[in-house]
Write a protein that holds these residues in place. Structure first.
Motif, short mmCIF file in Angstrom:
data_model
loop_
_atom_site.label_atom_id
_atom_site.label_comp_id
_atom_site.label_asym_id
_atom_site.label_seq_id
_atom_site.Cartn_x
_atom_site.Cartn_y
_atom_site.Cartn_z
N GLU A 3 0.88 -0.95 0.15
CA GLU A 3 -0.03 0.33 0.13
C GLU A 3 0.63 0.85 -0.09
O GLU A 3 1.97 1.55 0.41
N ASN A 4 -0.47 2.13 -0.36
CA ASN A 4 0.47 3.60 -0.15
C ASN A 4 1.67 3.52 1.21
O ASN A 4 0.94 3.42 1.76
N LYS A 5 2.62 3.97 1.46
CA LYS A 5 3.29 5.16 3.17
C LYS A 5 2.81 6.22 2.67
O LYS A 5 2.06 6.82 2.27
N ARG A 6 2.53 6.70 4.52
CA ARG A 6 1.68 7.28 5.28
C ARG A 6 2.81 8.97 4.98
O ARG A 6 3.76 8.32 5.22
N ALA A 7 2.01 9.70 4.62
CA ALA A 7 2.77 10.88 5.07
C ALA A 7 2.41 11.84 5.91
O ALA A 7 1.19 11.89 6.12
N VAL A 8 3.55 13.05 6.75
CA VAL A 8 3.36 13.76 8.32
C VAL A 8 3.29 15.23 7.87
O VAL A 8 5.13 14.85 7.31
N GLU A 9 3.00 15.88 8.34
CA GLU A 9 3.32 17.70 7.42
C GLU A 9 4.73 17.81 7.96
O GLU A 9 4.73 17.32 9.64
N GLU A 10 5.72 18.03 7.52
CA GLU A 10 6.95 18.14 8.36
C GLU A 10 6.77 19.56 9.52
O GLU A 10 5.79 20.85 9.46
N LYS A 11 7.31 19.15 10.75
CA LYS A 11 7.40 20.30 11.81
C LYS A 11 8.03 22.13 12.00
O LYS A 11 9.35 21.46 11.62
N TYR A 12 8.02 22.94 12.68
CA TYR A 12 8.85 23.92 12.81
C TYR A 12 8.99 23.52 14.04
O TYR A 12 8.64 23.82 15.16
N LEU A 13 10.51 23.20 14.22
CA LEU A 13 10.85 23.35 15.34
C LEU A 13 12.08 23.75 16.16
O LEU A 13 12.68 24.09 17.29
N GLY A 14 12.49 24.46 15.09
CA GLY A 14 12.98 25.85 15.26
C GLY A 14 14.89 25.99 14.40
O GLY A 14 14.60 25.77 13.45
N PRO A 15 15.80 26.90 14.43
CA PRO A 15 16.67 26.78 13.64
C PRO A 15 17.50 25.69 14.23
O PRO A 15 18.24 25.12 13.32
N LEU A 16 17.82 24.58 15.00
CA LEU A 16 18.37 24.20 15.12
C LEU A 16 18.24 22.29 14.23
O LEU A 16 18.70 21.53 14.26
N ILE A 17 16.80 22.53 14.65
CA ILE A 17 16.09 21.06 14.12
C ILE A 17 15.52 21.09 12.48
O ILE A 17 14.22 21.60 13.19
N ARG A 18 16.05 20.15 11.96
CA ARG A 18 15.41 19.90 10.75
C ARG A 18 14.34 19.04 11.03
O ARG A 18 15.28 17.81 11.21
N THR A 19 13.07 18.36 10.51
CA THR A 19 12.20 17.65 10.38
C THR A 19 12.35 17.07 9.79
O THR A 19 11.40 17.19 7.79
N PHE A 20 12.39 15.55 9.74
CA PHE A 20 11.15 14.93 8.23
C PHE A 20 10.17 13.52 9.04
O PHE A 20 10.79 12.40 9.30
N MET A 21 9.32 13.87 9.79
CA MET A 21 8.48 13.35 9.98
C MET A 21 8.18 12.25 9.86
O MET A 21 7.30 11.07 10.53
N THR A 22 7.92 12.37 8.71
CA THR A 22 7.34 11.35 7.62
C THR A 22 8.70 9.68 8.20
O THR A 22 8.16 8.43 7.47
N ARG A 23 9.41 9.61 8.54
CA ARG A 23 10.82 9.01 9.02
C ARG A 23 10.44 8.36 10.63
O ARG A 23 10.88 7.71 10.96
N CYS A 24 9.84 9.50 11.04
CA CYS A 24 9.59 8.85 12.77
C CYS A 24 8.28 7.59 12.75
O CYS A 24 7.89 6.98 12.36
N ILE A 25 9.27 6.71 13.35
CA ILE A 25 8.60 5.72 14.49
C ILE A 25 8.10 5.53 15.76
O ILE A 25 8.03 4.66 16.15
N HIS A 26 7.76 6.83 16.24
CA HIS A 26 7.27 7.00 17.66
C HIS A 26 8.12 6.91 18.73
O HIS A 26 7.44 6.14 20.01
#
Length: 717
Positions: free
Chosen positions: A134-157
């Motif tokens: 099936e299609n993989k899920r997609a998650v909207e990226e989050k803004y966590l400030g100037p130090l942290i770049r997010t790719f939340m689709t990769r997150c395994i919780h």
């Protein structure tokens, strides 16, 4: 108590109460994990650490099961645990397949590539394919400030980041919302995280969902040369690893040292590296016609030599800055002693430290690790969250265990733990010293009390008297306590301070201290002021004094200078530092200084030869041998020598009148405390974000350039 187990045919006796995962590791078995971290609470989310326990109906998550919770065998024999059985192998393959169902598998473009737990464990414990079509899920990226770049689709919780921010950093800025496939890690309001420790979540993330924004897409781990060294952004002496490529520092990461910083570092320590590349002094300068002009080393040293030689020793002043290593301070002090100059100081203006008193009078005697044993802590004129974030995290760690009362005398500031505010100034301290406050009784009844004196207390006109009051409180609290427990502690803010005091870098007989020199310069009494990386004060007006600045960055000292001698930053030299507890550590050279800049001790050695007072060493080994003779404690690397003398009596003897002025915070902006930080673009972004949050302004990122985050203030701000 202990318990016997048989783990993969190996019988082992383990301490009762530890987890099954820890027991397996003690037996030499490797247990994969994503959510488990030894410094965080147990979540049991990922199920990657499954093991087989004989007699159990199904595999057990070893991180969440303690050995004393295992069901005893009917015959009383030890429990048998298998970590390599067919059942365990199949269970781990299933968990890995499940985790990769929605992972984007974008390793070629992921900054985590090459140091990713998911990559490593997929190779070791996973299977070669997936049955999910099936299609993989997609998650909207989050803004966590100037130090942290997010790719939340990769997150395994795994929630490591959430638990770190809540438990270690003490700021509830991250959480998990939604359920099942809709679960997401978020800041709820999607604002930049404001904790001084926030970037540690990038190290904790096992799958690349959180990566470092400032060095995004710049290098791969295997391209970098790694150098283990020491941080100088504060006086804690955090152990760090500097990764460099060619002549550039590319990133800074923490190293584990349980006695100092565990495995955390502050955001300033981690991301100040870009300041090492900008505003650099890479060649000598001499002021001619009112302007600084480039010069050769021979020309610059000639001007300095001529000026020093024709000036009376009593009209020469020398100040060492906050980031200096012991070697250059020793070389400069040795040169000034040969010239008869008594106006030398390594302390900030009005700092009440005297190296003629016991060494324990200016050290954090309990040690940083000793905070774990404290059961009553009095903070005096300090905000450890800004002055030493890593030490503040230790205090929070102790607070969370329970059974520790904390009180503060000084400005009421938002620390990451609850405390009793006793007052803002010396009046409250006097009440405690006289035993008129209830917290004095708490300190006296505590088994391991601590009094921590910060710069807001000792860096003032009546600093000696305030230190004496704190010493009275510490002496009263220390009665009938363990002989090796020292209650009195000093929290420094400068990496250079303890080593400078150990070397006696203070005024000689009849000499002026920092405040005296600056005042003397205003009245044409001082003719020459030699600044060794010193920038943290208001410079004398032009034409009042001839300023020689030796340092690495074009900050306040360089702007005022008449001669600039370009030195090395802390990543560009091998230097010795003593942290606030007196622990001596070696910083190693990761890269070479830019342009014509030299190591600071070498500049002073060359200058001494031109002045006719040649210093008796030609290399770093000879310099250190001479330095160790003068200050033997500096050769005991990574060792904290216990205080043999109680500092309280000597400090109390200097008791005097205190003013009613409240204790002031010495750090107004955590991110801009030294020349390197002020040259850093990342630190400027963090400072702006903090200032915007303090004024309730809305700060929103705009633009698509991930490498340069900009901010747009709302009109209301």
């Amino acid at each position: 108590m202990s318990k016997k187990l048989i783990i993969d045919d190996t019988e082992i006796e383990v301490e009762d109460g530890i987890t099954l995962l820890q027991a397996c590791e003690q037996a030499g078995a490797e247990i994969p994990r994503f959510c488990y971290h030894e410094r965080l609470s147990i979540a049991g989310n990922c199920r990657m650490c499954l093991v087989e326990v004989k007699g159990a109906p199904k595999p057990i998550a070893s991180c969440a099961q303690t050995v004393n919770e295992l069901r005893p065998n009917p015959d009383g024999s030890p429990n048998v645990i298998l970590t390599k059985s067919a059942l365990v192998k199949k269970a781990r393959e299933g968990v890995m397949e499940f985790l990769l169902i929605n992972h984007p598998l974008d390793c070629p473009i992921c900054d985590q590539g090459g140091e990713c737990d998911l990559q490593d464990q997929a190779m070791a414990y996973g299977v070669g394919g997936s049955r999910y079509v099936e299609n993989k899920r997609a998650v909207e990226e989050k803004y966590l400030g100037p130090l942290i770049r997010t790719f939340m689709t990769r997150c395994i919780h795994c929630t490591r980041c959430v638990r770190f921010m809540t438990e270690v950093a003490g700021v509830d800025e991250l959480g998990l919302i939604g359920r099942g496939e809709d679960a997401e890690i978020t800041t709820y309001l999607e604002h930049g995280m404001l904790s001084e420790l926030s970037a540690n979540v990038n190290d904790l993330c096992p799958v690349g969902a959180l990566t470092h924004r400032p060095w995004s897409n710049t290098a791969r781990p295997w391209e970098l040369r790694k150098t283990e060294t020491i941080d100088v952004m504060d006086a804690v002496g955090s152990n760090i690893r500097v990764d460099s490529r060619g002549p550039e520092v590319m990133r800074i990461l923490p190293r584990n040292n349980d006695s100092v910083n565990e495995e955390w570092i502050s955001d300033k320590t981690r991301h100040v590296w870009d300041g090492l590349k900008t505003q650099r002094l890479d060649q000598p300068y001499v002021r001619r016609g009112g302007k600084l002009r480039p010069a050769t080393w021979e020309e610059a040293l000639g001007v300095v030599t001529q000026k020093l030689a024709q000036t009376e020793a009593s009209r020469i002043g020398v100040i060492a800055g906050d980031l200096c290593g012991a070697e250059e301070m020793f070389a400069l002090k040795s040169l000034m002693d040969r010239m008869g100059v008594a106006n030398v100081d390594c302390r900030a203006a009005h700092e009440a430290f005297d190296p003629s008193l016991p060494r324990s009078s200016y050290l954090f005697n309990t040690t940083i690790e000793g905070i774990d044993d404290a059961d009553a802590i009095l903070l005096v004129g300090t905000n450890p969250r800004l002055e030493a974030p890593i030490l503040n995290a230790r205090i929070r760690k102790r607070y969370l265990k329970g059974g520790c009362e904390i009180a503060l005398v000084g400005a009421q500031v938002p620390l990451t733990y609850r405390y009793e505010h006793l007052g803002t100034g010396p009046a409250a301290l006097s009440e405690l010293a006289d035993g008129k406050h209830a917290f004095a009784e708490i300190l006296s009844k505590a088994k391991a009390p601590m009094v921590i004196v910060g710069a807001g207390a000792y860096r003032r006109f009546d600093g000696e008297a305030v230190m004496a009051l704190a010493a009275r409180i510490a002496r009263a609290a220390g009665k009938d306590k363990a002989a090796d427990w020292r209650v009195f502690n000093v929290l420094h803010t400068a990496a250079a301070r303890v080593a400078g005091l150990d070397l006696g870098f203070v005024p000689g007989k009849g000499g002026l201290d920092t405040a005296g020199m600056l005042e003397f310069a205003k009245h044409d009494g001082l003719e020459v002021l030699y600044l060794l990386g010193a920038d943290e004060f208001d410079m004398p007006p032009p034409d009042d004094v001839f300023v020689i600045y030796q340092g690495s960055h074009g900050d306040a000292g360089a702007h005022r200078a008449d001669v600039i001698l370009p030195g090395s930053a802390y990543t560009e030299k091998s230097a010795t530092y003593a942290n606030t507890e007196g622990r001596v550590q070696l910083g190693l050279k990761a890269v070479f200084a830019p342009g014509e800049a030299k190591e600071d001790w070498a500049i002073l050695r060359a200058l001494s030869a031109q002045l006719g007072h040649t210093l008796p060493f030609d290399n770093l080994t000879e310099l250190r041998a001479a330095m160790y003779k003068q200050a033997p404690q500096l050769q005991r690397i990574d060792d904290v020598t216990p205080a043999t003398e109680d500092p309280c009596s000597a400090l109390i003897a200097r008791e005097g009148k205190v003013s009613d002025t409240p204790f002031a915070e010495v750090i107004s902006d955590f991110y801009l405390t030294n020349p390197i930080a002020r040259a850093s673009r990342v630190m400027a972004q963090l400072s702006a974000l903090k200032a915007a949050a303090a004024t309730d302004a809305r700060v929103t990122p705009f633009g698509t350039d991930e490498a340069s985050v900009q901010y747009q203030m709302s009109p209301e701000a």
